[in-house]
Design a protein around this motif. Structure first.
Motif, PDB file in Angstrom:
ATOM      1  N   SER A 183      21.740  42.343  10.434  1.00  0.00           N
ATOM      2  CA  SER A 183      23.074  42.750  10.860  1.00  0.00           C
ATOM      3  C   SER A 183      24.109  41.770  10.333  1.00  0.00           C
ATOM      4  N   ARG A 184      25.210  42.312   9.844  1.00  0.00           N
ATOM      5  CA  ARG A 184      26.294  41.458   9.350  1.00  0.00           C
ATOM      6  C   ARG A 184      27.416  41.338  10.385  1.00  0.00           C
ATOM      7  N   LYS A 185      27.177  41.867  11.589  1.00  0.00           N
ATOM      8  CA  LYS A 185      28.228  41.845  12.611  1.00  0.00           C
ATOM      9  C   LYS A 185      28.462  40.420  13.100  1.00  0.00           C
ATOM     10  N   LYS A 186      29.741  40.100  13.280  1.00  0.00           N
ATOM     11  CA  LYS A 186      30.095  38.816  13.859  1.00  0.00           C
ATOM     12  C   LYS A 186      30.510  39.050  15.296  1.00  0.00           C
ATOM     13  N   HIS A 187      30.018  38.229  16.196  1.00  0.00           N
ATOM     14  CA  HIS A 187      30.408  38.361  17.592  1.00  0.00           C
ATOM     15  C   HIS A 187      31.660  37.537  17.836  1.00  0.00           C
ATOM     16  N   ASN A 188      32.795  38.208  17.861  1.00  0.00           N
ATOM     17  CA  ASN A 188      34.052  37.517  18.097  1.00  0.00           C
ATOM     18  C   ASN A 188      34.241  37.279  19.585  1.00  0.00           C
ATOM     19  N   PRO A 189      34.944  36.213  19.955  1.00  0.00           N
ATOM     20  CA  PRO A 189      35.179  35.986  21.382  1.00  0.00           C
ATOM     21  C   PRO A 189      36.052  37.091  21.955  1.00  0.00           C
ATOM     22  N   PRO A 190      35.813  37.487  23.212  1.00  0.00           N
ATOM     23  CA  PRO A 190      36.600  38.582  23.790  1.00  0.00           C
ATOM     24  C   PRO A 190      38.069  38.214  23.919  1.00  0.00           C
ATOM     25  N   LYS A 191      38.925  39.226  23.760  1.00  0.00           N
ATOM     26  CA  LYS A 191      40.370  38.991  23.849  1.00  0.00           C
ATOM     27  C   LYS A 191      40.812  39.183  25.296  1.00  0.00           C
ATOM     28  N   VAL A 192      41.679  38.315  25.731  1.00  0.00           N
ATOM     29  CA  VAL A 192      42.250  38.414  27.072  1.00  0.00           C
ATOM     30  C   VAL A 192      43.697  38.871  26.929  1.00  0.00           C
ATOM     31  N   ARG A 193      44.081  39.869  27.734  1.00  0.00           N
ATOM     32  CA  ARG A 193      45.449  40.381  27.656  1.00  0.00           C
ATOM     33  C   ARG A 193      46.455  39.272  27.920  1.00  0.00           C
ATOM     34  N   ALA A 194      47.590  39.373  27.247  1.00  0.00           N
ATOM     35  CA  ALA A 194      48.603  38.325  27.342  1.00  0.00           C
ATOM     36  C   ALA A 194      49.185  38.211  28.742  1.00  0.00           C
ATOM     37  N   SER A 195      49.115  39.293  29.525  1.00  0.00           N
ATOM     38  CA  SER A 195      49.695  39.265  30.873  1.00  0.00           C
ATOM     39  C   SER A 195      48.876  38.432  31.850  1.00  0.00           C
ATOM     40  N   PHE A 196      47.622  38.106  31.495  1.00  0.00           N
ATOM     41  CA  PHE A 196      46.773  37.331  32.399  1.00  0.00           C
ATOM     42  C   PHE A 196      46.807  35.855  32.030  1.00  0.00           C
ATOM     43  N   THR A 197      47.766  35.150  32.577  1.00  0.00           N
ATOM     44  CA  THR A 197      47.853  33.703  32.393  1.00  0.00           C
ATOM     45  C   THR A 197      47.504  33.048  33.730  1.00  0.00           C
ATOM     46  N   PRO A 198      47.074  31.786  33.724  1.00  0.00           N
ATOM     47  CA  PRO A 198      46.773  31.132  35.006  1.00  0.00           C
ATOM     48  C   PRO A 198      48.002  31.134  35.920  1.00  0.00           C
ATOM     49  N   GLY A 199      47.790  31.621  37.137  1.00  0.00           N
ATOM     50  CA  GLY A 199      48.890  31.684  38.102  1.00  0.00           C
ATOM     51  C   GLY A 199      49.483  33.066  38.271  1.00  0.00           C
ATOM     52  N   THR A 200      49.050  34.032  37.470  1.00  0.00           N
ATOM     53  CA  THR A 200      49.562  35.403  37.591  1.00  0.00           C
ATOM     54  C   THR A 200      48.969  36.074  38.828  1.00  0.00           C
ATOM     55  N   VAL A 201      49.821  36.735  39.596  1.00  0.00           N
ATOM     56  CA  VAL A 201      49.322  37.522  40.728  1.00  0.00           C
ATOM     57  C   VAL A 201      48.869  38.866  40.185  1.00  0.00           C
ATOM     58  N   CYS A 202      47.628  39.249  40.475  1.00  0.00           N
ATOM     59  CA  CYS A 202      47.031  40.483  39.946  1.00  0.00           C
ATOM     60  C   CYS A 202      46.647  41.417  41.077  1.00  0.00           C
ATOM     61  N   ILE A 203      46.476  42.687  40.737  1.00  0.00           N
ATOM     62  CA  ILE A 203      46.021  43.696  41.694  1.00  0.00           C
ATOM     63  C   ILE A 203      44.652  44.179  41.234  1.00  0.00           C
ATOM     64  N   LEU A 204      43.660  44.104  42.120  1.00  0.00           N
ATOM     65  CA  LEU A 204      42.313  44.579  41.787  1.00  0.00           C
ATOM     66  C   LEU A 204      42.254  46.090  41.998  1.00  0.00           C
ATOM     67  N   LEU A 205      41.672  46.802  41.039  1.00  0.00           N
ATOM     68  CA  LEU A 205      41.651  48.264  41.086  1.00  0.00           C
ATOM     69  C   LEU A 205      40.304  48.850  41.471  1.00  0.00           C
ATOM     70  N   SER A 206      39.241  48.064  41.417  1.00  0.00           N
ATOM     71  CA  SER A 206      37.925  48.612  41.763  1.00  0.00           C
ATOM     72  C   SER A 206      37.093  47.547  42.436  1.00  0.00           C
ATOM     73  N   GLY A 207      35.971  47.975  42.980  1.00  0.00           N
ATOM     74  CA  GLY A 207      35.068  47.039  43.627  1.00  0.00           C
ATOM     75  C   GLY A 207      35.362  46.910  45.110  1.00  0.00           C
ATOM     76  N   ARG A 208      34.684  45.952  45.702  1.00  0.00           N
ATOM     77  CA  ARG A 208      34.774  45.776  47.144  1.00  0.00           C
ATOM     78  C   ARG A 208      36.185  45.412  47.602  1.00  0.00           C
ATOM     79  N   PHE A 209      36.931  44.708  46.763  1.00  0.00           N
ATOM     80  CA  PHE A 209      38.255  44.226  47.148  1.00  0.00           C
ATOM     81  C   PHE A 209      39.379  45.023  46.484  1.00  0.00           C
ATOM     82  N   ARG A 210      39.148  46.300  46.191  1.00  0.00           N
ATOM     83  CA  ARG A 210      40.175  47.078  45.492  1.00  0.00           C
ATOM     84  C   ARG A 210      41.437  47.193  46.357  1.00  0.00           C
ATOM     85  N   GLY A 211      42.577  47.087  45.677  1.00  0.00           N
ATOM     86  CA  GLY A 211      43.858  47.141  46.377  1.00  0.00           C
ATOM     87  C   GLY A 211      44.363  45.776  46.794  1.00  0.00           C
TER      88      GLY A 211
END
Length: 197
Positions: free
Chosen positions: A41-69
């Motif tokens: 395989s010639r595929k390179k595993h690039n590091p995953p990209k993180v959206r620019a809106s997620f910086t340390p200290g950002t308040v986020c809303i969880l959409l799924s899982g046990r703590f959704r909402g």
């Protein structure tokens, strides 16, 4: 007899290779099944990209899982591409956990989390520990009550230290404590695509 030469005792893959090398003929032994070989395989595993809106200290809303909402504070992005978030636990009951950024909305509200030390928390920190006492099949079906999850003392100590630093930052901002404590919900006439978070 092979070309006037008598070959004795050729059996098995190693001896067949030796015999074929010495006589120049193909070996008599062939494996019963095809031996699977991994394709190059010639595929390179690039590091995953993180959206620019997620910086340390950002308040986020969880959409799924046990703590959704629930509204949580993003502490950092891990190497796996998952986000490390915390409630804080004291306000809304969300502990230190990893969440997939696909199931998170980043808001415009930000907190100063420079005082929160999460340098030792990484993906290995959340690895599951193999339980030594494995129940048999009979015990599994007999027991109806679910076993409570055992949280290690190390996790509890880390949660307390992170929460203590987070609470200072939260309490320094007016109304933020009640904002983090409230759940995100949509009413009948809400238009999510027109909302500015």
């Amino acid at each position: 007899m092979v070309n006037g030469l008598r070959v004795l005792g050729v059996a098995g893959p190693k001896k067949a290779v030796k015999a074929s090398a010495s006589t120049g003929k193909s070996a008599r032994y062939y494996p019963a099944d095809d031996v699977p070989r991994p394709k190059h395989s010639r595929k390179k595993h690039n590091p995953p990209k993180v959206r620019a809106s997620f910086t340390p200290g950002t308040v986020c809303i969880l959409l799924s899982g046990r703590f959704r909402g629930k509204r949580v504070v993003c502490l950092k992005a891990l190497e796996s591409g998952l986000l490390l978030v915390s409630g804080p636990y004291k306000i809304n009951g969300v502990p230190l956990r990893r969440v997939n950024q696909a199931y998170v909305i980043g808001t415009s509200t930000k907190i100063d989390v420079s005082g929160v030390d999460v340098s030792k928390i990484n993906d290995e920190y959340f690895a599951r520990v193999e339980s030594s006492s494995e129940d048999g099949e009979a015990e599994f079906f007999e027991n109806d009550e679910a076993k409570p999850a055992i949280v290690s003392d190390q996790r509890k100590a880390d949660q307390k230290s992170v929460d203590a630093a987070l609470m200072k930052a939260v309490e320094s901002t007016p109304v933020l404590k009640s904002y983090l404590g409230s759940k995100f919900t949509l009413g009948k006439h809400d238009r999510p695509h027109k909302m500015v978070f």
